[in-house]
Design a protein around this motif. Structure first.
Motif, PDB file in Angstrom:
ATOM      1  N   LEU A  95      52.905  64.430  11.924  1.00 11.30           N
ATOM      2  CA  LEU A  95      52.719  64.285  10.488  1.00 11.30           C
ATOM      3  C   LEU A  95      54.008  64.613   9.753  1.00 11.30           C
ATOM      4  N   ASN A  96      54.721  65.623  10.279  1.00 13.26           N
ATOM      5  CA  ASN A  96      55.929  66.061   9.586  1.00 13.26           C
ATOM      6  C   ASN A  96      57.205  65.437  10.138  1.00 13.26           C
ATOM      7  N   SER A  97      57.080  64.654  11.179  1.00 13.82           N
ATOM      8  CA  SER A  97      58.302  64.143  11.791  1.00 13.82           C
ATOM      9  C   SER A  97      58.727  62.822  11.159  1.00 13.82           C
ATOM     10  N   HIS A  98      59.889  62.353  11.553  1.00 11.18           N
ATOM     11  CA  HIS A  98      60.406  61.131  10.960  1.00 11.18           C
ATOM     12  C   HIS A  98      59.657  59.884  11.425  1.00 11.18           C
ATOM     13  N   VAL A  99      58.901  60.013  12.495  1.00  9.16           N
ATOM     14  CA  VAL A  99      58.171  58.830  12.955  1.00  9.16           C
ATOM     15  C   VAL A  99      56.787  58.732  12.318  1.00  9.16           C
ATOM     16  N   SER A 100      56.502  59.625  11.365  1.00  9.45           N
ATOM     17  CA  SER A 100      55.146  59.670  10.815  1.00  9.45           C
ATOM     18  C   SER A 100      54.732  58.323  10.219  1.00  9.45           C
ATOM     19  N   GLY A 101      55.732  57.532   9.810  1.00 11.41           N
ATOM     20  CA  GLY A 101      55.422  56.218   9.252  1.00 11.41           C
ATOM     21  C   GLY A 101      54.717  55.300  10.233  1.00 11.41           C
ATOM     22  N   GLU A 102      54.950  55.547  11.559  1.00 12.16           N
ATOM     23  CA  GLU A 102      54.328  54.689  12.562  1.00 12.16           C
ATOM     24  C   GLU A 102      52.844  54.984  12.731  1.00 12.16           C
ATOM     25  N   PHE A 103      52.431  56.125  12.218  1.00 11.63           N
ATOM     26  CA  PHE A 103      51.068  56.563  12.508  1.00 11.63           C
ATOM     27  C   PHE A 103      50.169  56.478  11.289  1.00 11.63           C
ATOM     28  N   MET A 104      48.896  56.400  11.575  1.00 10.37           N
ATOM     29  CA  MET A 104      47.919  56.526  10.512  1.00 10.37           C
ATOM     30  C   MET A 104      47.161  57.812  10.762  1.00 10.37           C
ATOM     31  N   PHE A 105      46.882  58.536   9.696  1.00 11.70           N
ATOM     32  CA  PHE A 105      46.163  59.790   9.869  1.00 11.70           C
ATOM     33  C   PHE A 105      44.825  59.712   9.164  1.00 11.70           C
ATOM     34  N   LEU A 106      43.799  60.091   9.859  1.00  8.06           N
ATOM     35  CA  LEU A 106      42.469  60.028   9.250  1.00  8.06           C
ATOM     36  C   LEU A 106      42.091  61.406   8.722  1.00  8.06           C
ATOM     37  N   LEU A 110      33.337  58.085  -2.942  1.00  8.36           N
ATOM     38  CA  LEU A 110      33.520  56.739  -2.397  1.00  8.36           C
ATOM     39  C   LEU A 110      34.495  55.887  -3.199  1.00  8.36           C
ATOM     40  N   THR A 111      34.709  56.264  -4.467  1.00  4.88           N
ATOM     41  CA  THR A 111      35.609  55.454  -5.267  1.00  4.88           C
ATOM     42  C   THR A 111      37.070  55.781  -4.997  1.00  4.88           C
ATOM     43  N   LYS A 112      37.317  56.853  -4.255  1.00  2.00           N
ATOM     44  CA  LYS A 112      38.705  57.262  -4.008  1.00  2.00           C
ATOM     45  C   LYS A 112      39.390  56.315  -3.010  1.00  2.00           C
ATOM     46  N   ASP A 113      40.658  56.084  -3.295  1.00  2.00           N
ATOM     47  CA  ASP A 113      41.428  55.182  -2.444  1.00  2.00           C
ATOM     48  C   ASP A 113      41.547  55.672  -1.004  1.00  2.00           C
ATOM     49  N   VAL A 114      41.782  56.989  -0.906  1.00  2.00           N
ATOM     50  CA  VAL A 114      42.029  57.530   0.424  1.00  2.00           C
ATOM     51  C   VAL A 114      40.803  57.339   1.330  1.00  2.00           C
ATOM     52  N   VAL A 115      39.632  57.457   0.741  1.00  2.00           N
ATOM     53  CA  VAL A 115      38.411  57.257   1.518  1.00  2.00           C
ATOM     54  C   VAL A 115      38.326  55.806   1.967  1.00  2.00           C
ATOM     55  N   HIS A 116      38.607  54.944   1.023  1.00  2.35           N
ATOM     56  CA  HIS A 116      38.558  53.530   1.322  1.00  2.35           C
ATOM     57  C   HIS A 116      39.500  53.182   2.475  1.00  2.35           C
ATOM     58  N   GLN A 117      40.714  53.736   2.381  1.00  2.00           N
ATOM     59  CA  GLN A 117      41.710  53.448   3.429  1.00  2.00           C
ATOM     60  C   GLN A 117      41.271  53.965   4.792  1.00  2.00           C
ATOM     61  N   SER A 118      40.888  55.262   4.799  1.00  2.00           N
ATOM     62  CA  SER A 118      40.491  55.845   6.087  1.00  2.00           C
ATOM     63  C   SER A 118      39.334  55.077   6.685  1.00  2.00           C
ATOM     64  N   LEU A 119      38.401  54.712   5.819  1.00  2.00           N
ATOM     65  CA  LEU A 119      37.231  53.995   6.295  1.00  2.00           C
ATOM     66  C   LEU A 119      37.626  52.657   6.913  1.00  2.00           C
ATOM     67  N   SER A 120      38.577  51.982   6.269  1.00  2.00           N
ATOM     68  CA  SER A 120      38.925  50.673   6.826  1.00  2.00           C
ATOM     69  C   SER A 120      39.753  50.826   8.105  1.00  2.00           C
ATOM     70  N   VAL A 121      40.558  51.911   8.210  1.00  2.30           N
ATOM     71  CA  VAL A 121      41.271  52.153   9.477  1.00  2.30           C
ATOM     72  C   VAL A 121      40.271  52.414  10.593  1.00  2.30           C
ATOM     73  N   LEU A 122      39.317  53.276  10.299  1.00  2.00           N
ATOM     74  CA  LEU A 122      38.313  53.610  11.301  1.00  2.00           C
ATOM     75  C   LEU A 122      37.519  52.360  11.706  1.00  2.00           C
ATOM     76  N   SER A 123      37.104  51.612  10.671  1.00  2.00           N
ATOM     77  CA  SER A 123      36.321  50.422  10.955  1.00  2.00           C
ATOM     78  C   SER A 123      37.129  49.420  11.779  1.00  2.00           C
ATOM     79  N   GLY A 124      38.408  49.261  11.428  1.00  2.00           N
ATOM     80  CA  GLY A 124      39.269  48.342  12.170  1.00  2.00           C
ATOM     81  C   GLY A 124      39.425  48.773  13.614  1.00  2.00           C
ATOM     82  N   CYS A 127      29.999  50.929   8.782  1.00  2.00           N
ATOM     83  CA  CYS A 127      31.220  50.754   7.977  1.00  2.00           C
ATOM     84  C   CYS A 127      31.122  49.489   7.121  1.00  2.00           C
ATOM     85  N   SER A 128      30.645  48.382   7.727  1.00  2.00           N
ATOM     86  CA  SER A 128      30.560  47.124   6.983  1.00  2.00           C
ATOM     87  C   SER A 128      29.568  47.241   5.833  1.00  2.00           C
TER      88      SER A 128
END
Lengths: 572, 716
Positions: free
Chosen positions: B705-716, A17-31, A100-101
């Motif tokens: 993910l590998n294309s030049h437009v990858s910046g527009e996307f978010m990947f979970l 949970l302390t990892k940044d990537v988790v935090h980011q993904s979680l907030s994207v999902l929550s958003g 998420c909240s």
């Protein structure tokens, strides 16, 4: 020979949970999920990016199904929400957003996770006890002798799915239909174990929503040419129509052995012998005075012709979904063999007639005593129809749950804010013995309780999508939405006429305050009050069972995720 | 696998921009004067000529999500109504642009959604007053004497060679199967009736020249005499009677004293007390300038009404119409013929010549006629092996065995003509030609039904099912000839006409010399057929020619003015905003309503420009404004519009943008189709507007993910 590769060691990630990537993904999902919430929620287009079909939706069931997440923590979260949805159909977004909240808010107070978990469990118990108590100020009881509450429940579900693209009159029309369809599935004479009947959806895409209708009994679609006009069905001497129901294919093909082969001599046709057997079945059916034959699969054209000549109506390709209601409604047992079956399998019907809508043709089966009905569901195109069907399924399930437990919670964010003010009030008035019992200090308890309440309130805040403001009052603890651009106006209280659920209006001074999740709120001196008038017309209501379960699932899942100390990933 | 997630920029909504770009291609498809469009595929250099929104959309690149939704919406409208798709496409574009402008002005999405959809609902309610019942339409057209001239103008405009030719092919076609008797008195004055100026359709007939005088008197019979058989052998020159529906009703209206003789007609007419050719005029109003189809449809209507009077069936039956596309003849050769006409291989011409004039035994098959064909749902056994007996036991291959067994059956039952729903085995086709059996494949279900009904045949799936009971009798075939008697040698295929006495089927022969126009001609014909079908089903039409859109504009203007006045009491607030928000949207409301109005405004101005009634968008807008002002000054805009548009010819050209002095005929539109097109267009725009993210699933995600437009996307 294949090359042997050395096994890779497993990857272990501690304190995920302390990892940044988790935090980011979680907030994207929550958003993303927050943006879907409520009647003004934003829609998501789900597609494969290559010209495949586009699903436009804001419903959690569809979004979560199409959203394959890769991180294990997100997987835990979505899996438990999906599990909740499969059991209750409703309140999926509520559960996911709350979860998420809770994770975010609990993480920010930086306590040992075990303390947080203990306290949050205690808070959860407070909530559920309150919701189940008679004193609860945010629930109404559902009176089945007055349909208005049922209408409110269904209407709230339909209006919270904007991708159905329904106008007000269309919502009203569908609300009535859905409640009507549901009531048709409730048996009139209840014996020891009552079983609800079934409502079958007949899809009619391309039509106006107001063309939707409910039929008691069952509509089976048939190609036009199969029916003689006018449809005349053979009746027995007691003036009922005998029906035979086949669940085995009558198309005249051979059963397909998985392995091995059959060897036949030249000149022998297995197809012909199979057909002969089918025609024998036909003879038996005619002798037994059968008026209607329904087959789940295909009937051989020769058999169909034979039956038609003998004035037996044959309907094939009925599909698996109608088999159970069909046998329930006619009292027939599905016949699974064309070699031997007994007349005890036959059922009976009161009437059969032909109907046609749009360009489709149907056989309408009318039973004597029905708990089965057909809902012809129309919407203008594929996308909106699919969304409407999902909404219907939710509504149907909610009505069934409500029948079991005739309660409903106030919707429109009011239950969340009301619960939050209740918990705030309670947490300040808790006896010291309770703190000892959960082994924490009062400060700790109050901080966690505050995070808990802010999480609840953030769900209510998610109803707002256009930079407006959300307020709560200090009397009832209800939720009030103010559209954007007005909060600076001193007399903004003039702008709001009703609270989220529609039960209170702003005639008295209710002492509003802005609801923003980053500030903690003042505590009420007394318990939030129950609204004085409980008029149940045009309220926004939520399913009691679904919301209670959602609350529970959200808190428990959040606890589980907080408790994760490491993730071990097999890299092979 | 994970998802790619793209947020849509709220201010410059990508989806709406895509919609508006796609819809731009359809601007020229609006109105009665359409411009054709060539769609060229640059990679293959193939091109398609289109003139309808459906075909245009079919040939555009629609890989974007918004494009997919647009396609789905247009297809749904097409499936349901077959008309209104161009309107839909145009409004999608116009409203997308308007909504984008609202977003620029920071109008909240929820306000746009609620105000626009409520505005549309309100307009749809308002325009109800422009609905005319079909009954009124007919009455009005009949009573208007002004219109006679107009009709004359109109018919003389039809650039049709056949009109100048006395042997118009439709008349020939009809007479071939049914000679309808008219009371002698009724037509002892055919010339008089042609000059009778109070009925507009009469003047239509005058356009057909000498046909009117070809009507053959038959002694007093009150019912139609059908003498189908044997007609084929007689040459077309001998056929004297060319019955026209207009004619008979005309006779009736002119000679009321003979009404008693017309029992058949009377019963059929009761629904339309004004019996001036039934809904023949309505058809003109709905044709929107498609003159070739008007002629065809009037003939169809006349024929079907006459049948309806005899049999009591419905008055306009769309399932009894088929089309046959003939390439290589000029468009003036288009006509309507009773029976089923289709194209067959030239090799079959000899069979037809052999069968011509004989009553034939007909077989209908609702599957394929091939050895391998099995009904749907039949699973072929995979693991069956056949052991052959000693070599003497088998002669020939199994395929030949099947062929000869099929031929045996056909010959035993003396089948001459087979109509097959699916494909026909080529070898069998050859053998059938050798045995003088005519086999026709790819016949639609409604054709099979029609033949089944009149010939007594029942469709079978397999020949092994065949039984004498399932066969029909009395079918006739002949080679179809154009009205000037020329036999068709148009390359690979030969038109053949198949009939059974009393068959309700009508074939519209659509001819064109330009190959790329064929599809277009067929589409336009069907659109028109469906428009009439909807009009009759609904029993009402809209006053067309922009009347409805104009009323919407004036209505929205009024709503916008109202929204600016503050509501005084709380109760009133609540009334206007049941959602619980009082003053909330008022300041945006008029902006959004203007956006809604701009859709119709642009629609009208494009129609005006496309039909050259305005030379520029500016001029068109001025014209529209002037009308709106007049409507507002008048007090009741709906009354003004009704008055102005209803008197089509009375509005003089210079002041009125919507009526052309040359053809100031009334124009009508379908009610539901039009309002549904609006609703679908707005729904689509609002659906896309409310979308804030795309979620891309499946294998495409890795590419992104590998294309030049990858910046527009978010990947979970």
């Amino acid at each position: 020979m294949s090359r042997v590769e050395a096994k890779k060691p497993s990857l272990c990630i501690t304190e995920p949970l302390t990892k940044d990537v988790v935090h980011q993904s979680l907030s994207v999902l929550s958003g993303a999920l927050k943006s879907c919430y409520g009647p003004a929620g934003r829609l998501k287009q789900l597609h494969n990016g290559m010209g495949g079909c586009v699903c436009t939706t804001s419903q959690s069931s569809a979004v979560l199904r199409c959203l394959p997440v890769s991180h294990p923590i997100l997987k835990v979260l979505t899996a438990s929400v999906q599990n909740h949805i499969s059991r209750f159909s409703d309140c999926g977004l509520f559960t996911a957003i709350l979860c998420c909240s809770l994770i975010e808010n609990f993480k920010s107070i930086n306590f040992l996770s075990c303390t947080v978990i203990k306290i949050s469990k205690h808070l959860l118990n407070l909530c559920t006890d309150y919701l189940r108590s008679e004193a609860c100020g945010c629930r109404v009881s559902v009176d089945f002798s007055n349909l208005e509450t049922l209408f409110c429940l269904v209407r709230s579900i339909l209006t919270s799915k904007p991708a159905c693209m329904l106008s007000k009159t269309e919502v009203d029309h569908l609300t009535t239909l859905i409640v009507k369809a549901f009531l048709l599935t409730v048996p009139c004479h209840v014996e020891t174990n009552a079983v609800l009947g079934k409502c079958i959806i007949v899809p009619v895409k391309g039509r106006r929503v107001v063309d939707s209708t409910v039929f008691p009994g069952l509509l089976l679609e048939t190609p036009e040419n199969q029916l003689a006009k006018p449809l005349s069905v053979k009746r027995t001497s007691s003036n009922v129509i005998k029906i035979a129901l086949f669940c085995v294919s009558m198309s005249g093909d051979l059963f397909n052995p998985e392995e091995g082969s059959i060897t036949v001599h030249h000149g022998i046709s297995l197809e012909m012998s199979e057909l002969d057997q089918l025609l024998n079945v036909g003879k038996q059916l005619v002798n037994d005075e059968i008026g209607l034959v329904v087959c789940q699969k295909v009937i051989h054209p020769s058999l169909k012709q034979y039956l038609k000549e003998n004035h037996v109506v044959a309907v094939d390709r009925a599909g698996l979904s109608v088999m159970e209601p069909l046998s329930q409604m006619t009292g027939s047992k599905p016949i699974a063999s064309i070699y031997s079956f007994s007349p005890s399998c036959y059922g009976s019907l009161k009437d059969v007639c032909a109907e046609s809508f749009a360009s489709k043709h149907f056989v309408h089966l009318i039973p004597n005593d029905t708990v089965v009905c057909s809902l012809m569901l129309c919407n203008r195109n594929e996308t909106t129809w699919d969304e409407l069907k999902r909404a219907y399924e939710t509504a149907e399930h909610v009505l069934q749950l409500t029948l079991k437990e005739p309660l409903a919670l106030l919707g429109g964010g009011c239950t969340e804010t009301h619960l939050a003010s209740y918990i705030r009030h309670k947490s300040y008035n808790l006896s010291t013995s309770s703190f000892k019992a959960i082994d924490c200090s009062q400060t700790q308890y109050q901080l966690v309780a505050d995070a808990f309440c802010r999480s609840l309130e953030s769900v209510a805040c998610s109803l707002n999508h256009d930079d407006g403001d959300i307020f709560t009052d200090m009397v009832y603890g209800h939720c009030w939405l103010v559209p954007s651009g007005f909060s600076s106006v001193s007399s903004w209280s003039d702008l709001v006429l009703k609270c989220g659920c529609g039960i209170n209006n702003n005639t008295q001074n209710l002492n509003w305050r802005v609801l923003q999740s980053q500030f903690s709120s003042p505590v009420l001196q007394s318990c939030p009050k129950e609204p004085s008038v409980k008029a149940t017309d045009f309220l926004t209501l939520d399913c009691f069972a679904a919301k209670c379960s959602g609350l529970q699932v959200a808190v428990e899942t959040a606890n589980l995720i907080l408790d994760l100390s490491c993730i071990i990933e097999d890299q092979n | 696998l994970a998802m790619a997630f793209r947020e849509v920029n709220a201010r410059r909504h990508v989806g709406l921009q895509q919609l508006s770009a796609l819809a731009l291609a359809g601007r020229m498809l609006l109105g009665p004067m359409k411009s054709y469009k060539f769609v060229v595929d640059e990679s293959t250099n193939e091109s398609v000529l289109t003139c309808s929104a459906v075909r245009l959309i079919e040939s555009l690149d629609l890989s974007s999500a918004a494009g997919q939704l647009l396609n789905e919406t247009i297809q749904a409208q097409n499936k349901e109504f077959k008309t209104g798709m161009s309107t839909l496409l145009f409004l999608v574009g116009a409203w997308s642009n308007a909504v984008l402008e609202c977003l620029q002005q920071n109008v909240p999405v929820s306000v746009i959604v609620s105000v626009m959809s409520e505005g549309l609902d309100s307009c749809c309610e308002k325009v109800q007053c422009l609905q005319l019942s079909i009954h009124d339409v007919n009455k009005e057209l009949c009573s208007s004497s002004v219109r006679t001239n107009i009709f004359e103008n109109k018919t003389s405009q039809v650039p049709s060679k056949s009109l100048l030719n006395p042997q118009v092919c439709f008349q020939k076609g009809i007479s071939a199967s049914e000679e309808v008797a008219l009371p002698r008195n009724a037509h002892s004055h055919p010339e008089d009736s042609c000059n009778f100026s109070n009925s507009c359709l009469v003047s239509t007939l005058t356009g057909f020249g000498s046909i009117a005088s070809l009507v053959k008197p038959v002694d007093d019979k009150s019912k139609s005499v059908i003498s189908g058989s044997g007609v084929i052998t007689s040459s077309y020159n001998k056929k004297k009677l060319s019955h026209s529906r207009y004619f008979s009703t005309l006779a009736k209206s002119n000679f009321p004293s003979h009404l008693g003789n017309f029992k058949g007609y009377l019963s059929g007419q009761s629904a339309y007390p004004c019996d001036c050719g039934g809904f023949g005029h309505l058809a003109i109003g709905l044709s929107h300038g498609n003159q070739t189809s008007v002629k065809l449809l009037q003939n169809i209507v006349a024929y079907q009404q006459q049948r309806a009077e005899c049999s009591g069936s419905s008055q306009f039956n769309i399932t009894e119409i088929v089309t046959c596309c003939l390439l290589g003849l000029p468009e003036s050769y288009s006509c309507v013929c009773p029976g089923f006409i289709t194209l067959v291989l030239p090799e079959q011409a000899t069979v037809i010549k052999y069968l011509q004039g004989k009553p034939l035994c007909i077989l209908l098959m609702d599957g394929d006629l091939t050895e391998q064909y099995r009904h749907l749902g039949f699973n072929r056994p995979r693991s069956v092996r056949t052991i052959l007996e000693p070599p003497s036991a088998h002669e020939g291959r199994s395929g030949d065995l099947w062929l000869s067994s099929v031929l045996d059956v056909l010959i035993r039952f003396e089948v001459n003509l087979i109509l097959v729903k699916g494909n026909v085995c080529e070898k069998l086709m050859e053998r059938c030609i050798a045995n003088n059996i005519l086999v026709i494949g790819s016949v639609t279900l409604n054709v099979l039904h029609a033949f089944g009904e009149v010939s007594g045949a029942q469709p079978v799936t397999y020949l092994t099912q065949l039984n004498a009971r399932y066969l029909g009798s009395g079918a006739q075939v002949e080679l179809w000839r154009a009205c000037d008697g020329r036999a068709m040698e148009l390359g690979e295929l030969v038109p053949v006409s198949i009939k059974v006495q009393g068959i309700p089927l009508l074939t519209a022969m659509l001819t064109t010399a330009v190959a790329s126009k064929m599809q277009l001609v067929e589409d336009q014909f069907w659109t028109f057929v469906y428009r009439l079908h909807h009009a009759l089903n609904e029993g009402k039409v809209f006053l067309g020619g922009g009347a409805v859109e104009l009323l919407c504009l004036s209505h929205i203007q009024m709503l916008a003015e109202q929204s600016l006045k503050p509501a005084s009491t709380n109760a009133e607030k609540e009334f206007h905003n049941p959602s619980g928000l009082a003053a909330s949207s008022t300041e945006y409301k008029s902006v959004v309503l203007q956006a809604l109005a701009s859709g119709w405004n642009q629609y009208l101005s494009v129609v005006l420009c496309n039909s050259a009634k305005a030379t520029s968008g500016f001029e068109a807008h001025t014209l529209i404004k002037r009308h709106l002002k007049k409507a507002a000054d008048c007090g009741s805009p709906s009354a003004y519009i009704l008055k102005e548009f209803r008197r089509g010819g009375m509005i003089q050209s210079s002041s009125d943008p919507f009526a052309d002095p040359g053809e100031s005929l009334n124009v009508y539109d379908n009610v539901t189709a039009k309002m549904e097109a609006w609703r679908r267009a707005l729904d689509l725009v609002l659906l896309v507007l409310q979308t804030d993210a795309e979620i891309i699933t499946g294998p495409k995600r890795n590419q992104l993910l590998n294309s030049h437009v990858s910046g527009e996307f978010m990947f979970l």
